[in-house]
Design an enzyme around this catalytic site. Structure first.
Site, short mmCIF file in Angstrom:
data_model
loop_
_atom_site.label_atom_id
_atom_site.label_comp_id
_atom_site.label_asym_id
_atom_site.label_seq_id
_atom_site.Cartn_x
_atom_site.Cartn_y
_atom_site.Cartn_z
N PRO A 2 -4.95 95.94 -6.82
CA PRO A 2 -5.59 95.32 -7.97
C PRO A 2 -4.59 94.98 -9.07
O PRO A 2 -3.82 95.83 -9.49
CB PRO A 2 -6.56 96.39 -8.46
N GLU A 3 -4.60 93.76 -9.47
CA GLU A 3 -3.86 93.36 -10.67
C GLU A 3 -4.92 93.29 -11.77
O GLU A 3 -6.10 93.53 -11.53
CB GLU A 3 -3.20 92.00 -10.45
N ARG A 111 -4.06 104.87 -0.64
CA ARG A 111 -2.71 105.35 -0.98
C ARG A 111 -2.70 106.33 -2.15
O ARG A 111 -1.65 106.87 -2.49
CB ARG A 111 -1.80 104.16 -1.27
#
Length: 272
Positions: A2-3, A111
DNA sequence: CAAGACTCCTGTCAGC
DNA sequence: TGCTGACAGGAGTCTT
């Protein structure tokens, strides 16, 4: 990964569903994210009413009278709703149950670079948030501000602009894209770039991010049902992920280098 | 203070 | 086919 556009879209996607809802309980299956999830999260949130959902940088704040649940999606995290009895999969670390709401807000993060934090009072005083730079799409991020910050800095402009103390929300993808749009070589020392060129850069950052947010809404429009798979509209990207491919402007093959363990792609002909 | 290296974590993919 | 290793990446933290 996600940016800022995905975070904004996520925030806007969940907010209307949980505003004014009462948190019933928090199920934490894996507390070890970037930092351990504080005990306050499962103990103080139950019974609290969500009175606002806001964003600062890539952090989302779910505010209640007792305190704020701060969520960061890291690079592989996502938040979405599932039916109450949906069995969790291995990377579904947290479920937030709401009283009388027929769905569960689920946090998934393979992650585990993401985070869930707790802050009482004004959540923006949290030590990870208090010192962040301005939001890129506000007037506080302008040429006079950036020029002052860049003055004397020998750091490469790309790494400089990715520093969240300078400005939040400009990740690797959009740094590459905005530099290409502005025609600025990523390795150029921040302090050596003229004010006029920096002004162009400011505009390009705003343009790239605003466009991505507009598209992010489309990219993730199904995420509420848990099916969203952001693709960053790869066809929209001019340089990121296109090493060795022809520049969209001059056809010269794009170069790839590494700056601070990050990949940088640029056109040696168009970016000076 | 500035700048660079290092770190967390795991899915993916290249190479053997 | 299966294993190993490199890599990606946000951003805090440590080192120089």
């Amino acid at each position: 990964m996600p940016e800022l556009p995905e975070v904004e879209t996520t925030k806007n996607g969940i907010a209307p569903h949980i505003l004014n809802q009462t948190i019933e309980r928090i199920d934490i299956r894996q507390p070890k994210l970037r930092w351990p999830i504080p005990d306050d999260v499962p103990t103080k949130l139950p019974g609290q009413v969500v009175h606002s959902v806001t964003r600062r940088g890539k952090y989302i704040g779910v505010q209640t009278d007792a305190g704020t649940l701060i969520i960061h999606l890291g690079m592989s995290g996502s938040l979405y709703f599932v039916a109450p009895e949906t069995p969790p999969m291995f990377h579904d670390h947290v479920d937030i149950h709401f009283a009388g709401l027929n769905k569960v807000l689920r946090y998934t993060d393979p992650r585990r670079f993401g985070a869930m934090l707790w802050q009482e009072g004004d959540w923006q005083t949290h030590e990870l948030i208090a010192h962040l730079g301005p939001e890129p799409l506000t007037d506080a991020f302008n040429i006079d501000y950036l020029y002052e910050k860049a003055k004397g800095r020998k750091q490469a402009i790309k790494q400089f602009i990715m520093d969240s103390k300078i400005v939040v929300g400009v990740g690797n993808i959009y740094a590459n894209e905005a530099l290409f749009m502005a025609g600025i070589r990523p390795t150029h020392a921040a302090g050596n770039i003229s004010k006029a060129r920096l002004a162009v850069f400011v505009d390009c950052i705003k343009t790239v991010l605003a466009a991505a947010i507009a598209q992010g809404g489309t990219t993730l429009k199904d995420f509420v049902s848990g099916e969203g798979k952001p693709g960053y509209f790869k066809q929209e990207l001019k340089v990121y992920g296109r090493a060795e491919q022809p520049c969209v402007t001059c056809q010269a093959p794009l170069k790839e280098i590494r700056q601070g363990q990050r990949s940088t792609v640029y056109c040696a002909h168009c970016q000076k």
